[in-house]
Design an enzyme around this catalytic site. Structure first.
Site, PDB file in Angstrom:
ATOM      1  CG  ASP A  75      28.183  28.625  29.487  1.00 31.32           C
ATOM      2  OD1 ASP A  75      28.580  28.967  30.620  1.00 31.32           O
ATOM      3  OD2 ASP A  75      28.946  28.279  28.567  1.00 31.32           O
ATOM      4  CD  GLU A 137      34.068  27.085  31.300  1.00 32.78           C
ATOM      5  OE1 GLU A 137      35.225  26.649  31.394  1.00 32.78           O
ATOM      6  OE2 GLU A 137      33.095  26.356  30.993  1.00 32.78           O
TER       7      GLU A 137
END
Length: 380
Positions: A75, A137
């Site tokens: 991400d 994350e």
């Protein structure tokens, strides 16, 4: 046996616009790449930022000890306006790979997979290599815990972990993280007694009490730090008084704060210490308080062991620099790894989360070489 070039693979990964927990097919892509070099891949679902679940990847090569694991995330943060080059085109120009995730941290993932593919092709070894790639994350942080829960159910034991967060500062390998400070957010609400400001003594001002609480907390050192971590630090980030009239003392006032704390504290002990300070001041001001906390992560670090010393030697041999061991930065998925010995070693962090994120081609090649040498030495 296939091998992968870190530049091409980083470009391919950047072209997946994986904002928040959107997958866009990236885990299937990575599974295909890793399966082609002998990994067994498992997709593990976790809670996402939208209606769809987030998809996380666990891949393992080998079945025996020792077992080294790499942890990364796909991400990326948004911040996509006013880029000189399109953030998801992965353009290589003037010696740089440009794009969102180039440093944080698709570039690092590409370096690791490239290093692993070459290592497996050129070496026969006893042991296992695994990869955890989380999808969140930067946002929810549910992905890595979901994978760790899966590994506990499977009774998988990891001997050492390398986290690929961009830990380097001025040059690749100059800093290695061996831990992270804890992070805790708090909200203090002080309740007084409202009244007309012209009638002193008829009210109890929560603003005054809150100001004194803030002053006391800021003037009370929490500790002196540790060998690898600075002193714990509390910062107020927001204050609020819901009051529309300038001549009326409000009923309540609140403030938000964040504490970055070192390994001298568990969050539970830190809460007790802060509560004692807050309530002592509030009592003197004849106010009541409500204190709420949210812990983002506990402080942790790995005492330098043979594997960490080995990585230091590898970095020095490749870069001619002696890396500094520290625990700088915010939180990362490393906080979910429990008692697994680990360190964080990745690309530089000079453009992460910024407009026009980029990494130099030379940095990517250097990190791939470092990762390859780490594998060589780990399985000697």
């Amino acid at each position: 046996m296939k091998t992968y070039n870190e530049i091409k693979l980083a470009q391919e990964l950047i072209r997946f616009p994986t904002i928040k927990t959107e997958d866009r097919g990236i885990m299937k892509f990575l599974s295909k790449k890793l399966s082609a070099i002998g990994f067994r891949c498992t997709i593990i679902k976790s809670k996402g930022t939208g209606p769809k679940p987030a998809l996380n990847l666990y891949a393992r090569y080998g079945k025996s000890k020792p077992h080294i694991m790499y942890l990364g995330h796909t991400d990326v943060v948004a911040n996509l306006n006013n880029w000189k080059l399109p953030p998801f085109k992965a353009v290589v120009s003037k010696g740089y790979l440009n794009g969102r995730g180039a440093q944080d941290m698709k570039g690092g993932i590409a370096c690791w997979i490239s290093a692993v593919s070459n290592f497996i092709k050129n070496n026969k070894f006893n042991g296992s290599i695994s990869i955890i790639i989380s999808a969140d994350e930067e946002t929810t942080g549910y992905g890595c815990p979901a994978v760790m829960k899966y590994l506990r159910k499977k009774s998988e034991k990891i001997d050492f972990s390398l986290v690929g967060e961009p830990s380097s500062n001025k040059s690749v390998g100059d800093e290695i993280r061996i831990g992270r400070r804890g992070s805790m957010n708090g909200v203090i609400t002080v309740y007084g007694k409202s009244g007309h400001s012209a009638f002193y003594g008829s009210y109890i001002n929560p603003c005054t009490a809150l100001a004194k609480i803030i002053a006391k907390l800021k003037s009370s050192p929490l500790d002196n730090g540790t060998k690898y971590m600075p002193p714990s630090n509390l910062e107020f980030t927001k204050m609020n008084v819901d009051n529309l009239s300038e001549n009326v003392v409000p009923q309540s006032a609140s403030a938000k704060f964040n504490v970055r704390f070192n390994t001298k504290y568990k969050s539970s002990a830190l809460k007790k210490k802060l509560n004692k300070i807050i309530n002592a001041v509030a009592k003197k001001q004849k106010c009541k308080t409500k204190i709420e906390y949210k812990v983002s992560g506990e402080a942790f670090y790995t005492e330098p062991n043979k594997d960490i010393h080995m990585v230091k030697k590898v970095v020095k041999k490749v870069t001619k620099l002696t890396p500094k061991l520290n625990c700088r930065g915010g939180t990362s998925d490393s906080r979910f790894l429990g008692s697994i010995p680990r360190l964080e070693l990745g690309l530089r962090n000079n453009s992460i989360h910024q407009v026009n994120e980029r990494t130099s081609i030379s940095d990517l090649k250097k990190l791939t070489l470092i990762y390859t040498k780490i594998l060589d030495n780990y399985f000697k």
